[in-house]
Design an enzyme around this catalytic site. Structure first.
Site, short mmCIF file in Angstrom:
data_model
loop_
_atom_site.label_atom_id
_atom_site.label_comp_id
_atom_site.label_asym_id
_atom_site.label_seq_id
_atom_site.Cartn_x
_atom_site.Cartn_y
_atom_site.Cartn_z
N TYR A 1 0.86 -1.18 0.00
CA TYR A 1 0.00 0.00 0.00
C TYR A 1 0.91 1.23 0.00
CZ TYR A 1 -3.57 3.20 2.01
OH TYR A 1 -4.43 4.25 2.27
N LYS B 1 -1.34 -1.05 -4.05
CA LYS B 1 -2.42 -0.06 -3.94
C LYS B 1 -1.73 1.28 -4.02
CE LYS B 1 -5.76 2.24 -1.11
NZ LYS B 1 -6.32 2.56 0.19
N THR C 1 -1.58 5.01 -3.92
CA THR C 1 -2.24 6.23 -3.46
C THR C 1 -1.24 7.38 -3.48
OG1 THR C 1 -3.75 4.90 -2.12
CG2 THR C 1 -3.62 7.22 -1.59
N GLY D 1 -5.64 4.23 -6.37
CA GLY D 1 -5.98 4.55 -4.98
C GLY D 1 -6.34 5.99 -4.72
N ASP E 1 -9.55 8.47 -5.51
CA ASP E 1 -10.88 8.56 -6.12
C ASP E 1 -11.05 9.79 -7.01
OD1 ASP E 1 -11.44 6.28 -4.67
OD2 ASP E 1 -12.42 7.35 -3.04
N GLU E 2 -10.19 10.79 -6.82
CA GLU E 2 -10.32 12.01 -7.60
C GLU E 2 -9.83 11.86 -9.03
OE1 GLU E 2 -8.80 11.24 -4.78
OE2 GLU E 2 -7.65 12.95 -4.03
N ILE F 1 -8.94 0.86 -5.02
CA ILE F 1 -9.41 0.86 -3.64
C ILE F 1 -9.72 2.29 -3.27
CG2 ILE F 1 -8.83 0.34 -1.23
CD1 ILE F 1 -7.05 -1.90 -2.17
#
Lengths: 305, 305, 305, 305
Positions: free
Chosen positions: D137, D167, D169, D192, D194-195, D210
């Site tokens: 992650y 993942k 992000t 990772g 959402d925007e 995710i």
């Protein structure tokens, strides 16, 4: 205000071996860029080592680019400097010689920590060329000005009449998009990272952009936009992936200012070295870079004269 | 090479209301500094907004300080710039006008990440004034050049014949001491943080220093050294504690460049404002600062004409 | 509240080869520390890899140190954790077993950005051991909590009845001194950097401190304080300079947690390796470190059984 | 190895008012997620305040999610911890209870500075659940592990047999794409942020992801992927823009962990507050957030029971 459509190139500054600026290659340089689909130049910026030049050199470069630029080929002059008085003078000069527009990044010293400091800095400069569009050049990795660009747009919009938009050279496509959507697209958001043109197009952005690797790979970067507009997604992806591979190579050789500039020599336009403190590439490094570029068949696809 | 003993002051640059440099107060300024025990000036540095000045302004300031400096009062010219060509020119000029020494901080752009880049940068500049001692000005909080100074000394010592030492403006007294001890004190380590003169003296350092708050509080900062040398520890502590209180105040008003400069007006030498992007103090802020200074009885103890 | 006078040691945590905690060496460890002038231990902190231990291991270690600590030898238990519920439990346990005090650094996750977050975190923990003094352990280089300690003292003083002071492991002797002077020395400011004990003493600080290199070099670090108090400045300087040389060596071997722990083996108390993600020293590295220590004649002067 | 297709949700951890974990809402929580198109959960991660929980709580949460998860709904357990021994135990437990997979971020303490440290850390954990896919992650903004993920993939690929992917992000879609293309897509690169789902899809990525705002806005985020696959670009843009507006709101209320969690209450699933040092929202803040969400008509479009 006129929007920039398509890709503008950030040219390198040619130097003689003795370290002085060499204005001679600029004519051929402009022809190369036009031929490969670029719509203009953003001179004396980071790729152009603008901060490493004297004011006089910056003005002479601007004059030379104006002389060789064909009709409709935009010359945008980066006038940013730690000395706002110099920036103001460079802005006035840009307007006087008929440049299309001006731009400035935040000064790296003193490091800008407040929106108001940045607005005031831009205000004093933009007022020097009131008839030209002013673009703020957002590149916080270089000057530490990690400020919210949305907050900046809100602060600047009623303060600077000729404020046009932002050259956005940062990774946050979220922030880019929020700036793009602000007041239904009131400001011109120029995309500034050649590695992510396709994703930015998908969001509705990247109608205009300013590139650094467009110097030698412009034909493929322009191709991404053309393919996207033609609905050819797979072609756009292939071109974007290829362009990332080119960037992978320059990252092995101290990035675009050092490594990218040397690529120009390899494709036929020797622009010399870099000013100290940049460390010029050695001959061995040049050979190694050439081999890496051959491995991805760069020379078959790059900008051509 | 001659060592600097005692405290050198980093003067502010006086401006007229219209933003142009005001050379007029410099004569009185020099007298003030001499009277309060300072041994020289380090001009056009961070306190002097050197990066915000044009080359011409920097040269005229150097000339003016040379004219007014009494015998034995050292004029050291900070010549650092993003444009090494400008720095070189300023170094040559400093030697020509008979300055005592020169100095340069690392450029904030491009951010220096490797010792070799810094050595080469200093080398090109120092070669412009081969007869003058060259001091590297280490102030990483301002330019991001967080490099090991011990490694730098080792790299530089056989490369730059007139390399004299470091103006060390960073918190690590450990690193300062290691640099000081290197080759039995081969290099001149000038202490550069007025808040910690006493602790540095205890280690054996701070024989020489360059201060920013010496402009208005030099008499007390010089007093720390005198008291220490006289074995008066309690007096030295009181003076150091008081000097920290003065610094506490300027920290409420955007630091020495903005707040400290305005103190000069309050003690009788109006030097005007700051160049953009610094945000000048408002009248209200000035009042508030004055009140805070009165609370610690600053005006009874500060530098006097 | 009782003040800590003299130096407290931050012990390493002994491990078996299989990675489990080895409680066996602790008895000899305590004797070593007492013999070399240390006044207590600050266990399960950064040197002790406290964050790499389970709560059960931390409690067993605390119990073992309590069993072996002679009368008057202070056992302070670091109870900081990302999980404040665990920290609270560890605090309660420390009080139950009769520890002298507790401490906690700011959690590294989530990174603390506001004074109020830190106050609340400390408040919940300190309330678990209301009869023991609570020390905040300021070590921002490790957890990113770069907050003003003076502002923290002001915020915390009416919120946590058993708040005793700060273990200050940061370079700013200016901020340290301002905290020390706050309300005429209301709080106990423990010096936390072995490389600058002498300069801190000169300012009036470092009456108490917590060291990491005291594990093997405590006798010399204690000697700095003794020499200073006896007025033997040259001796104090020699000891401080020597102690910096020892620190120079461990900096070549991933610092105190890795390199320093291995020195314990070299002076006769094998404490095993470190928990992942620390990279244990290889045999070659150990040999090289030993040679570097011999070069500065460390083994003639270090802590002895 | 099976790839993750579609969006996995990172759930919040429900707390009672007294601060203890509340396992009761989890059944309804799972139903909500299934109904709105989520394909599984990534529990005990940053949204789930995993680092703020005890090992026992983390295991009980994993057990509860396993009990309520319908067939085919993936339960992935984040097992990262500063204590690799705890992580190993949590990994073993996850495999024992039949979780679909595990993941771990880099520990925030000690801050990871070298690829080898990270590989070893992951290796020890992944070996605890050899039958489950292990995801790294990457969330450097939270733990400071700013390492090249491409270099990490190269280092890890022959060391950890059950290594599945990352993942991701972080903002660099360039690095994401390079990792995605590595060895023709050998590793599963979960998006990772959402925007930026739409831009990532355009590059060929984001086949799996995710999310943290999927908790309450999953239906629209899933909709972006569906619209893109159906060739409905304008719809995808509208959904992505709306999702960014939702994120704009939570950014006014200390982000997803604090503000986002409170949105769950507003849509009908009260999950309680956050553990210290997070600062819970006040009632006033809740009201203000609700108003901001109403302004963008969030409640008409959000996840529904």
């Amino acid at each position: 205000m006129e929007r920039i459509i398509g890709l503008i190139n950030a040219p390198f500054t040619p130097f003689y071996e003795n370290g002085e600026v060499n204005y001679e290659p600029i004519e051929a340089y402009a022809r190369l860029l036009v031929k490969n689909g670029l719509k203009g130049v953003f001179i004396n910026g980071s790729s152009g080592e603008g901060y490493m030049l004297t004011d006089e050199e910056r003005m002479k470069l601007a004059e030379r680019w104006m002389e060789v630029a064909p009709d409709g080929f935009k010359v945008i002059v980066h006038v940013g400097s730690c000395c706002v008085k110099s920036s103001r003078k460079l802005a006035e000069h840009a307007q006087k010689i008929g440049a299309w527009g001006i731009g400035a990044m935040a000064p790296p010293f003193p490091k800008i920590g407040r929106i108001e400091e940045l607005v005031k800095y831009c205000e004093e400069i933009a007022a020097g060329a009131p008839k030209l569009p002013f673009y703020y050049y957002h590149i916080p990795a270089f000057n530490g000005a990690f400020l919210s660009m949305l907050a900046f747009l809100k602060a600047v919009e009623n303060r600077i009449p000729n404020f046009a938009g932002i050259k956005y050279t940062f990774e946050s496509l979220y922030e880019y998009n929020q700036c793009r959507l602000y007041k239904d697209g009131k400001f011109d958001m120029l995309h500034g990272q050649d590695e992510t043109i396709l994703p930015c197009l998908a969001m509705g952005g990247a109608q205009g952009g300013i590139g650094g690797t467009t110097n030698y790979n412009g034909i493929n970067l322009v191709g991404i936009i053309d393919a996207w507009k033609a609905g050819e997604l797979e072609k756009a992806r292939e071109l974007q992936n290829f362009s990332q591979e080119v960037i992978n190579v320059i990252c092995h050789f101290r990035g675009n200012i050092v490594g990218g500039k040397r690529i120009m020599k390899l494709i036929g336009l020797d622009l010399g070295g870099n000013r100290t403190p940049f460390q010029n590439m050695t001959d061995d490094e040049e050979k190694q870079m050439k081999a890496e570029l051959e491995e991805i068949r760069f020379f078959e696809r790059c900008n051509k004269f």
